[in-house]
Design a protein around this motif. Structure first.
Motif, PDB file in Angstrom:
ATOM      1  N   SER A 165       5.594   3.503   0.420  1.00 52.28           N
ATOM      2  CA  SER A 165       4.808   2.372   0.930  1.00 52.28           C
ATOM      3  C   SER A 165       4.759   2.506   2.453  1.00 52.28           C
ATOM      4  N   ARG A 167      -4.860   0.389  -2.892  1.00 47.41           N
ATOM      5  CA  ARG A 167      -3.452   0.004  -3.000  1.00 47.41           C
ATOM      6  C   ARG A 167      -2.532   1.232  -3.056  1.00 47.41           C
ATOM      7  N   ARG A 168      -2.742   2.068  -4.055  1.00 47.83           N
ATOM      8  CA  ARG A 168      -1.876   3.247  -4.209  1.00 47.83           C
ATOM      9  C   ARG A 168      -2.767   4.483  -4.371  1.00 47.83           C
ATOM     10  N   GLN A 217       0.870  -1.187   0.000  1.00 41.11           N
ATOM     11  CA  GLN A 217       0.000   0.000   0.000  1.00 41.11           C
ATOM     12  C   GLN A 217       0.901   1.230   0.000  1.00 41.11           C
ATOM     13  N   TRP A 218       0.570   2.198  -0.874  1.00 39.08           N
ATOM     14  CA  TRP A 218       1.372   3.423  -0.988  1.00 39.08           C
ATOM     15  C   TRP A 218       0.524   4.642  -0.655  1.00 39.08           C
TER      16      TRP A 218
END
Length: 299
Positions: free
Chosen positions: A232, A267-268, A197-198
Motif C-alpha cells: 500500500s 485501488r489495487r 491503494q496498492w
C-alpha cells in the motif's frame, strides 16, 4: 551497433537510459528532449533538442541518424493535470504517439512505448498482459488510446507498462513518491498517506534496462515492467522511514476519498512479470535494494 533515439531524455527514465548506454556502450544513443540537455555527462552520445509534436523536426533527426528504434518516454504523467487539461493530455499522450507511429512506419523503425497501470480500474490486480483495461482517469484513457493506436498501426511496436517509477537524477525537475516521503519525514512534516491503494513501485534503473532489452531483443507486444513488491502507499512510506531510520509517528493514514483528488485512482494494480522475465531477461530489484541504490546515489 543499434542506434536508438529517445524522447523525453531529460526525464527520470530518459536520464537512466542515457546513464545505462554510456556505462554499457551497447548502443548509439540520440537523446532528445525539449530545451537544453540536463544530463551531467555530455559525451558518449548525441543530444538534440526536440519537441515531440514537431513532425518536421522529428523527421529531420530520423533522416540524420537513421535510428533502429525509438524509445518514447515523453508524456504528460501527472494524473490530476491530465484530468484538468484534457486537450493538452490528448496532444502529448495521443497525438505525439500517432506522429511517431507515422514516422516509424515510413522508416521501418521499432517503437518502444511506455504505458501505465492506470489503464486498469484496480478491481483485480495484479494484472497480466492480457487483462481487460478499464481506465478510471483521463490520463489512463489517453494512455490506453495510444496503446490501441499502436496495436492497429502496422509498426514494429513494444508497449512497456509500468507503475509508480522512483529514482534520483542530478537535476530533478520533479519529485517522485520515494523522495517526497523521505523529504517530508526528514522535515518532520505531518504526512497524510493513503492506505487503500496498492502498487508495485518501479526503480527507474529497472525500467531503463527493460527499454533497452526490448530494443536489443527486437521485442514485439506488451510487457509488464515494475518492481516485485506489492505494497500500500502507506506501507511504502513506512518502508522508506524504516530504511532511513526516520520517525514514522507523523504519518497519518487516510482514505483516498478524503483527499478529494481531481482524478480517480485504481485501488489495487500491480503486475504479473513472468512474461517480461522470461522473454526479455528482466530482473527487477526488490524495493529495499532500490532504496539502497538511491542511498548510494545520494552519497
Amino acid at each position: 551497433m543499434q542506434t536508438i533515439l529517445v524522447t523525453g531524455s531529460n526525464g527520470l527514465t530518459g536520464q537512466k537510459i542515457t546513464e545505462n548506454v554510456i556505462a554499457s556502450g551497447k548502443f548509439n544513443l540520440i537523446a532528445t528532449s525539449k530545451g537544453k540537455n540536463r544530463f551531467p555527462v555530455q559525451n558518449g552520445y548525441q543530444y538534440e533538442e526536440m519537441d515531440i509534436l514537431d513532425k518536421a523536426r522529428i523527421t529531420a533527426l530520423v533522416e540524420k541518424y537513421r535510428p533502429d528504434a525509438i524509445i518514447h518516454t515523453a508524456a504528460m504523467t501527472n494524473v490530476d493535470t491530465a484530468e484538468n487539461n484534457k486537450q493538452e493530455a490528448d496532444r502529448l499522450n495521443v497525438e505525439a504517439v500517432k506522429l511517431l507511429m507515422d514516422i516509424c512506419n515510413t522508416y521501418h523503425i521499432q517503437l518502444v512505448h511506455l504505458s501505465t497501470d492506470f489503464i486498469f480500474d484496480g478491481e483485480d490486480g495484479p494484472y497480466d498482459e492480457q487483462a481487460a483495461a478499464n481506465p478510471l482517469s483521463y490520463y489512463g484513457k489517453t494512455k490506453l488510446q495510444a496503446e490501441e493506436l499502436l496495436k492497429a498501426s502496422g509498426v514494429k511496436w513494444a508497449i512497456l507498462r509500468t507503475i509508480l517509477v522512483y529514482g534520483i537524477v542530478k537535476d530533478m525537475s520533479r519529485s517522485n513518491i520515494v523522495l517526497w516521503a523521505k523529504g517530508a519525514l526528514e522535515k518532520g512534516s505531518p504526512l497524510n498517506v493513503v492506505n487503500d491503494q496498492w502498487r508495485m513501485p518501479t526503480l527507474a534503473e529497472d525500467l531503463a534496462e527493460a527499454c533497452l532489452l526490448a530494443v536489443e531483443k527486437k521485442a514485439q507486444g506488451i510487457y509488464n515492467v515494475s518492481g516485485k513488491d506489492m505494497m500500500s502507499i502507506a506501507e511504502l512510506v513506512y518502508r522508506v522511514a524504516d530504511f532511513w531510520k526516520l520517525d514514522k509517528s507523523q504519518v497519518q493514514e487516510v482514505s483516498s476519498a478524503s483527499l478529494g483528488q481531481q482524478a480517480s485512482r485504481p485501488r489495487r494494480t500491480g503486475f504479473i512479470l513472468d512474461k517480461t522475465i522470461r522473454e526479455l531477461g528482466y530482473q527487477p530489484h526488490s524495493f529495499e535494494q532500490g532504496l539502497e541504490l538511491l542511498n548510494k546515489q545520494l552519497g
